[in-house]
Design a protein around this motif. Structure first.
Motif, mmCIF file in Angstrom:
data_model
loop_
_atom_site.group_PDB
_atom_site.id
_atom_site.type_symbol
_atom_site.label_atom_id
_atom_site.label_comp_id
_atom_site.label_asym_id
_atom_site.label_seq_id
_atom_site.Cartn_x
_atom_site.Cartn_y
_atom_site.Cartn_z
ATOM 1 N N SER A 194 0.837 -1.220 0.000
ATOM 2 C CA SER A 194 0.000 0.000 0.000
ATOM 3 C C SER A 194 0.863 1.258 0.000
ATOM 4 O O SER A 194 0.475 2.287 0.547
ATOM 5 N N ARG A 195 2.037 1.169 -0.614
ATOM 6 C CA ARG A 195 2.948 2.316 -0.681
ATOM 7 C C ARG A 195 3.404 2.521 -2.121
ATOM 8 O O ARG A 195 4.058 1.654 -2.701
ATOM 9 N N ALA A 196 3.057 3.678 -2.696
ATOM 10 C CA ALA A 196 3.458 3.963 -4.073
ATOM 11 C C ALA A 196 4.967 4.153 -4.194
ATOM 12 O O ALA A 196 5.547 3.979 -5.271
ATOM 13 N N ASP A 197 5.623 4.486 -3.061
ATOM 14 C CA ASP A 197 7.067 4.749 -3.092
ATOM 15 C C ASP A 197 7.900 3.556 -2.628
ATOM 16 O O ASP A 197 9.099 3.704 -2.358
ATOM 17 N N ILE A 198 7.300 2.386 -2.554
ATOM 18 C CA ILE A 198 7.997 1.213 -2.001
ATOM 19 C C ILE A 198 9.290 0.901 -2.752
ATOM 20 O O ILE A 198 10.288 0.481 -2.160
ATOM 21 N N LEU A 199 9.319 1.134 -4.070
ATOM 22 C CA LEU A 199 10.504 0.773 -4.851
ATOM 23 C C LEU A 199 11.715 1.640 -4.516
ATOM 24 O O LEU A 199 12.857 1.241 -4.770
ATOM 25 N N ASP A 200 11.462 2.816 -3.945
ATOM 26 C CA ASP A 200 12.563 3.715 -3.603
ATOM 27 C C ASP A 200 13.061 3.535 -2.170
ATOM 28 O O ASP A 200 14.040 4.176 -1.775
ATOM 29 N N GLN A 201 12.384 2.686 -1.399
ATOM 30 C CA GLN A 201 12.823 2.428 -0.028
ATOM 31 C C GLN A 201 14.102 1.592 -0.026
ATOM 32 O O GLN A 201 14.297 0.744 -0.904
ATOM 33 N N VAL A 202 14.960 1.840 0.944
ATOM 34 C CA VAL A 202 16.267 1.167 1.002
ATOM 35 C C VAL A 202 16.255 0.060 2.055
ATOM 36 O O VAL A 202 15.836 0.280 3.200
ATOM 37 N N PHE A 203 16.685 -1.133 1.657
ATOM 38 C CA PHE A 203 16.789 -2.277 2.547
ATOM 39 C C PHE A 203 18.188 -2.879 2.388
ATOM 40 O O PHE A 203 18.566 -3.263 1.284
ATOM 41 N N ASN A 204 18.930 -2.935 3.489
ATOM 42 C CA ASN A 204 20.291 -3.500 3.464
ATOM 43 C C ASN A 204 21.170 -2.876 2.382
ATOM 44 O O ASN A 204 21.896 -3.571 1.662
ATOM 45 N N GLY A 205 21.059 -1.562 2.266
ATOM 46 C CA GLY A 205 21.927 -0.839 1.341
ATOM 47 C C GLY A 205 21.483 -0.809 -0.102
ATOM 48 O O GLY A 205 22.163 -0.229 -0.957
ATOM 49 N N LYS A 206 20.350 -1.433 -0.433
ATOM 50 C CA LYS A 206 19.831 -1.429 -1.804
ATOM 51 C C LYS A 206 18.389 -0.957 -1.818
ATOM 52 O O LYS A 206 17.631 -1.214 -0.872
ATOM 53 N N THR A 207 18.012 -0.266 -2.895
ATOM 54 C CA THR A 207 16.597 0.096 -3.023
ATOM 55 C C THR A 207 15.794 -1.158 -3.314
ATOM 56 O O THR A 207 16.328 -2.144 -3.837
ATOM 57 N N TYR A 208 14.513 -1.105 -2.977
ATOM 58 C CA TYR A 208 13.652 -2.260 -3.228
ATOM 59 C C TYR A 208 13.571 -2.539 -4.727
ATOM 60 O O TYR A 208 13.426 -3.686 -5.150
ATOM 61 N N ARG A 209 13.691 -1.493 -5.539
ATOM 62 C CA ARG A 209 13.712 -1.659 -7.000
ATOM 63 C C ARG A 209 14.878 -2.557 -7.420
ATOM 64 O O ARG A 209 14.718 -3.493 -8.208
ATOM 65 N N GLU A 210 16.063 -2.274 -6.869
ATOM 66 C CA GLU A 210 17.256 -3.068 -7.195
ATOM 67 C C GLU A 210 17.100 -4.510 -6.716
ATOM 68 O O GLU A 210 17.488 -5.453 -7.419
ATOM 69 N N LEU A 211 16.543 -4.671 -5.522
ATOM 70 C CA LEU A 211 16.342 -6.019 -4.986
ATOM 71 C C LEU A 211 15.374 -6.817 -5.858
ATOM 72 O O LEU A 211 15.592 -7.999 -6.124
ATOM 73 N N LEU A 212 14.309 -6.148 -6.324
ATOM 74 C CA LEU A 212 13.337 -6.817 -7.197
ATOM 75 C C LEU A 212 13.975 -7.227 -8.517
ATOM 76 O O LEU A 212 13.732 -8.333 -9.017
ATOM 77 N N LYS A 213 14.784 -6.358 -9.074
ATOM 78 C CA LYS A 213 15.439 -6.655 -10.344
ATOM 79 C C LYS A 213 16.399 -7.837 -10.210
ATOM 80 O O LYS A 213 16.442 -8.723 -11.066
ATOM 81 N N ASP A 214 17.158 -7.861 -9.113
ATOM 82 C CA ASP A 214 18.055 -8.995 -8.866
ATOM 83 C C ASP A 214 17.279 -10.294 -8.695
ATOM 84 O O ASP A 214 17.646 -11.343 -9.238
ATOM 85 N N GLU A 215 16.193 -10.208 -7.930
ATOM 86 C CA GLU A 215 15.359 -11.388 -7.689
ATOM 87 C C GLU A 215 14.752 -11.896 -8.991
ATOM 88 O O GLU A 215 14.651 -13.101 -9.220
ATOM 89 N N LEU A 216 14.371 -10.971 -9.861
ATOM 90 C CA LEU A 216 13.768 -11.369 -11.133
ATOM 91 C C LEU A 216 14.759 -12.119 -12.020
ATOM 92 O O LEU A 216 14.378 -13.085 -12.692
#
Length: 331
Positions: A58-80
């Motif tokens: 429920s967050r439009a900005d979730i992809l820009d949030q940082v987790f363990n030094g990476k944005t969620y966007r980067e984590l999703l791309k790696d996971e994909l």
């Protein structure tokens, strides 16, 4: 002539842009044993993951949030990249093993899509979703087709997996809290708006003070609780297991009440319905015979997943995999 020339130039500019997009979409972003994944395929799957993440959080900005030094966007791309690699490995091995869908299974997928489109509102939502992720109906069909083949492969690879009675008994004995049920008495203060929230919080604090002075819990239930059925239930919520009241009260309620020992009274618990103060009256454990089937299913799923994970890791070791992450930087 001038207007015609401008029109031609504009057309060429637009056409040039479309060609550039087509060329970009056909860039190879992943190769697995010579089989390629284009940027368009990657983009569709990334858009799907992205939309799911936004809806789930429920967050439009979730992809820009940082987790363990990476944005969620980067984590999703790696996971994909991992998902697509493993998917291709499975599909390749399924072909080697002659695992395909039957005509009936293919028809079932088509029927499912037709059922999605049968209702006008659902059809509109379905088409809107496909446009949003840059996909189409044929692509959606192919994704479902691939998923079902991989499911058949999973069944084939894990078909000899078993769970013994001793494993079931051991799991039961070492995870007994999963099978605990508690019986509670609940003082409930209903909250429907912000103004009520302040008032009810004050009342809840007053109840806590009375309890600390030694007031009887049952007496306070009768005096304060706003549950309409209190005359029948006396504020008692009969034996329930963790997870059974989550839909009704929310996860916070269960987390708090399952921390308590028998006879213990909770702090003030704020839930989706209002404020609760709870006393645990009793607890008991479900017998093994009652949960044996549940444990067996859970252990079977865990063991099958482990077998399949090992199988995939072995496929990776014997495969040639090339990943071109730099070609997805703009996503």
């Amino acid at each position: 002539m001038g207007i015609l020339l401008i029109s031609i130039i504009l057309s060429l500019f637009i056409f040039k842009g479309k060609i550039a997009r087509i060329i970009d979409d056909h860039k190879v972003v992943l190769e697995v044993n010579g089989e390629q994944v284009t940027k368009r395929e990657y983009k569709i799957r990334f858009n799907t993951l992205k939309e799911n993440a936004i809806q789930f959080s429920s967050r439009a900005d979730i992809l820009d949030q940082v987790f363990n030094g990476k944005t969620y966007r980067e984590l999703l791309k790696d996971e994909l990249f991992t998902i697509l690699t493993e998917e291709l490995l499975c599909l390749q091995d399924a072909r080697r093993r002659n695992i395909y869908l039957t005509k009936q299974e293919e028809e079932e997928i088509k029927k499912y899509i037709e059922e999605l489109k049968a209702n006008e509102e659902m059809r509109s939502y379905f088409n809107q979703y496909l446009r949003k992720i840059g996909s189409d109906e044929n692509h959606f069909y192919r994704d479902l087709h691939k998923t079902r083949i991989i499911n058949k492969l999973y069944s084939s690879i894990t078909s000899k997996t078993t769970v013994s009675d001793s494993e079931i008994v051991n799991y039961y004995n070492t995870n007994k809290n999963q099978f605990k049920k508690i019986k509670i008495m609940d003082i409930f203060l209903k909250v429907e708006n912000e103004e009520e929230d302040v008032q009810k919080r004050e009342i809840a604090n007053k109840i806590v003070s009375e309890l600390k002075k030694g007031e009887d819990f049952e007496k306070l239930v009768k005096k304060y609780t706003e549950d309409e059925s209190v005359g029948i239930t006396k504020g008692i919520i009969d034996y329930f297991r963790k997870g059974e009241k989550e839909a009704e009260y929310g996860s916070v309620f269960e987390e708090e009440v399952f921390k308590l020992a028998v006879g213990q009274v909770s702090n003030i618990i704020k839930t989706i319905k209002g404020y609760h103060i709870v006393k645990v009256l009793d607890e008991k454990y479900m017998p093994l015979d009652e949960v044996k089937g549940e444990i067996q299913s859970k252990l079977m799923k865990q063991k099958k997943d482990q077998v399949f994970r090992l199988y995939i890791e072995n496929l990776k070791k014997s495969s040639k995999i090339n990943v071109y992450k730099d070609r997805t930087k703009d996503l």
